[in-house]
Design an enzyme around this catalytic site. Structure first.
Site, PDB file in Angstrom:
ATOM      1  N   SER A 144       0.832  -1.192   0.000  1.00 58.30           N
ATOM      2  CA  SER A 144       0.000   0.000   0.000  1.00 58.30           C
ATOM      3  C   SER A 144       0.876   1.255   0.000  1.00 58.30           C
ATOM      4  O   SER A 144       1.696   1.435  -0.898  1.00 58.30           O
ATOM      5  CB  SER A 144      -0.952  -0.042   1.198  1.00 58.30           C
ATOM      6  N   GLU A 239      -9.941  -4.335  -5.813  1.00 58.08           N
ATOM      7  CA  GLU A 239      -9.467  -3.091  -5.206  1.00 58.08           C
ATOM      8  C   GLU A 239      -9.763  -1.847  -6.039  1.00 58.08           C
ATOM      9  O   GLU A 239      -9.561  -1.844  -7.255  1.00 58.08           O
ATOM     10  CB  GLU A 239      -7.959  -3.150  -4.992  1.00 58.08           C
ATOM     11  N   HIS A 269      -7.535  -5.530  -0.716  1.00 56.81           N
ATOM     12  CA  HIS A 269      -6.344  -4.729  -0.495  1.00 56.81           C
ATOM     13  C   HIS A 269      -5.387  -5.430   0.475  1.00 56.81           C
ATOM     14  O   HIS A 269      -5.764  -5.784   1.593  1.00 56.81           O
ATOM     15  CB  HIS A 269      -6.764  -3.369   0.071  1.00 56.81           C
TER      16      HIS A 269
END
Length: 302
Positions: A144, A239, A269
């Site tokens: 991320s 996502e 995610h």
């Protein structure tokens, strides 16, 4: 009947659903650590000062290569996440890559806005090379926001004329803080957690009012990507940030970078954070380990 992915989603939603506008960031960080940091980890853990940055060595039992290392940057929108919340993932990556992982406890926003995290990443990389690890014995990894940070570090090193690591592996990397990807629309109904307003708010908290989310060192999607090392990007098909990976890999390939994209069906995610629940998470971590091992320089090359 619920699936393992549904169960993982429920765990995350319970945490997100408990947060209100006035929830202190300290509480959010504690909640995140409790969500992901509760599993017992079979690994050797050693706290270190990596050039003035808090860091932690994570080594799975029986690792065979003490001369190579993965430098890891955790996710959490640059505001939550820690070495506690990502210890299980780092341990799994250590086992898969058969080397130690150095997790970086970089400074978080809003107390420390950009470029504090990138400065800490640079300091940790410099410390690692000063410990005797040649760049081609180092790989970067991140999920991320941490995936975007790994790419920003590569760009900073390249622009400074410094030797680059052997490779990088990215999980649901946040490469575009402007949130311009088409998947914010096409995956809005399938992503149970992340929607564009939240992503934009996290970017604002990280950058401050004067920050530019289109700055290439903030959003690597907009950078000149020539000369980067081999990359493996993993992302879930559900996502909203799917195009942060798809578009980035497409641009990297156009720039001549050896970039591999894996889109995992039905995954969410950073699904790799659920290895106990999801066989896909375990398979993805194994793939990253093989990728890293395949790009480390051999003794004969060094």
């Amino acid at each position: 009947m619920s699936t393992p992915v549904d169960e993982a989603i429920d765990r995350v939603r319970k945490v997100y659903g408990s947060w209100k506008r006035d929830t202190p960031v300290a509480q959010m960080r504690q909640d995140w650590d409790e969500l992901f940091g509760g599993a017992q980890v079979d690994a050797l853990i050693e706290d270190v000062d990596a050039g003035g940055v808090k860091a932690q060595w994570v080594g799975a039992p029986g690792i065979v290569d003490a001369q190579r290392a993965i430098l890891y940057f955790h996710g959490g929108g640059f505001q939550v996440g820690s070495l506690v919340s990502h210890r299980e993932l780092m341990s799994g990556l250590s086992a898969a890559a058969q080397c130690r992982v150095l997790g970086v406890d970089y400074r978080l926003a809003p107390e420390h806005r950009y470029p504090a995290a990138l400065d800490d990443a640079s300091a940790a990389y410099r410390w690692l090379t000063n410990q005797g690890f040649p760049p081609d014995h180092i790989a970067l990894a991140g999920d991320s926001a941490g995936g975007g940070l790994a790419l920003s570090l590569l760009l900073r090193l390249r622009d400074a004329g410094q030797a680059l690591p052997a490779a990088a592996v990215l999980m649901s990397a946040w490469t575009d803080l402007t949130a311009s990807g088409a998947s914010y629309g096409t995956r809005a109904a399938t992503d149970p957690i992340h929607q564009r307003p939240m992503i934009v708010a996290m970017a604002r908290n990280y950058l401050g009012k004067e920050g530019n989310p289109a700055d290439p060192l903030v959003s690597p999607l907009f950078a000149d990507l020539k000369g980067l090392p081999p990359l493996l990007a993993q992302v879930g098909d559900r996502e909203t940030v799917l195009d942060d990976s798809r578009d980035f890999v497409a641009r990297a390939r156009k720039a001549g970078v050896d970039a591999t994209l894996q889109v995992w069906d039905h995954m969410i995610h950073v699904f790799q954070q659920f290895p106990a629940q999801l066989p896909e998470a375990r398979a993805a971590i194994d793939d990253m380990g093989r990728f890293v091992r395949g790009h480390f320089a051999t003794e004969r090359e060094t």
